[in-house]
Design an enzyme around this catalytic site. Structure first.
Site: not given
Ligand code: G3P
Length: 214
Positions: A83
């Site tokens: 990533k």
């Molecule tokens: O893995 C990246 C993403 O899914 C993070 O989500 O909820 O922290 O915006 P969030």
């Protein structure tokens, strides 16, 4: 649509894998920190319990560092993809890593422009953050739809991962748009299983079954 779980928690990964629906795992530095471990250790452990693609985030901000870190992460297990947070350096690193056969998941994508560039550079996946777009008053779903459409127009192999999913409606919207993958937190996967009418129906069947026995 493929279903990935967005977590670095081993028990959650094992549980969702046992449902027979798991197609992949995504981690990020925040999810890894919550588990009190580090990325190489945790992705090695995840690769030991499930045979699916696993995203591991590189922390370097310069292309050279990303490439070096990407090679190291990818060498841990063949299922690991790297990533990289979207930037000019990440585009350069994506070109280099994909040229070596290492899959890149370009993360922190917030526009179709960014996704188009990532795909052109050779990213295997792009991860638009649907929930975080909604958080700032934009429409995560609109951006997701634009990306899916652009990739369809030109037949890119790059797969779109709907990320930053906050609830079952985000999953449904991603599936309706023809998104390739949704990476879903454990609590949202649980929400997707339940429906109050299912619970009510089960209770009614049990009650009627018990009555019919007498
Ligand atoms: O893995 C990246 C993403 O899914 C993070 O989500 O909820 O922290 O915006 P969030």
């Amino acid at each position: 649509m493929k279903i990935f779980i967005d977590t670095a928690n081993l028990d959650m990964i094992r549980e969702i894998d046992s449902w027979g629906i798991l197609d992949g795992v995504t981690t990020n530095p925040s999810l890894i920190a919550k588990e009190g471990t580090d990325t190489p250790t945790r992705v090695r452990e995840i690769a030991g319990i499930v045979d699916v693609p696993i995203s591991a985030e590189a922390m370097s901000l310069k292309a050279e560092g990303m490439i070096e870190e990407g090679r190291t992460l990818a060498s841990i297990h063949p299922n690991i993809n790297v990533k990289l947070p979207m930037s000019i350096d990440a585009l350069k690193a994506t070109k280099a890593l994909s040229g070596e056969g290492i899959d890149v998941n370009m993360t922190l994508i917030f526009s179709a422009h960014q996704a188009l560039l990532a795909a052109k550079a050779g990213a295997r996946y792009v991860s638009p953050f649907v929930g975080r777009l909604d958080d700032i008053g934009a429409s995560g779903t609109d951006v997701l739809g634009q990306i899916v459409n652009v990739f369809l127009n030109y037949g890119f192999d790059t797969e779109v991962i709907a990320a930053s999913i906050r609830g079952p409606m985000h999953v449904l919207e991603a599936a309706s748009l023809g998104c390739d993958i949704a990476t879903i937190p454990h609590n949202v996967l649980l929400q997707m299983v339940s429906h109050p009418k299912t619970d009510e129906g089960i209770q009614n069947f049990i009650r009627d079954y018990e009555k019919s026995k007498k």
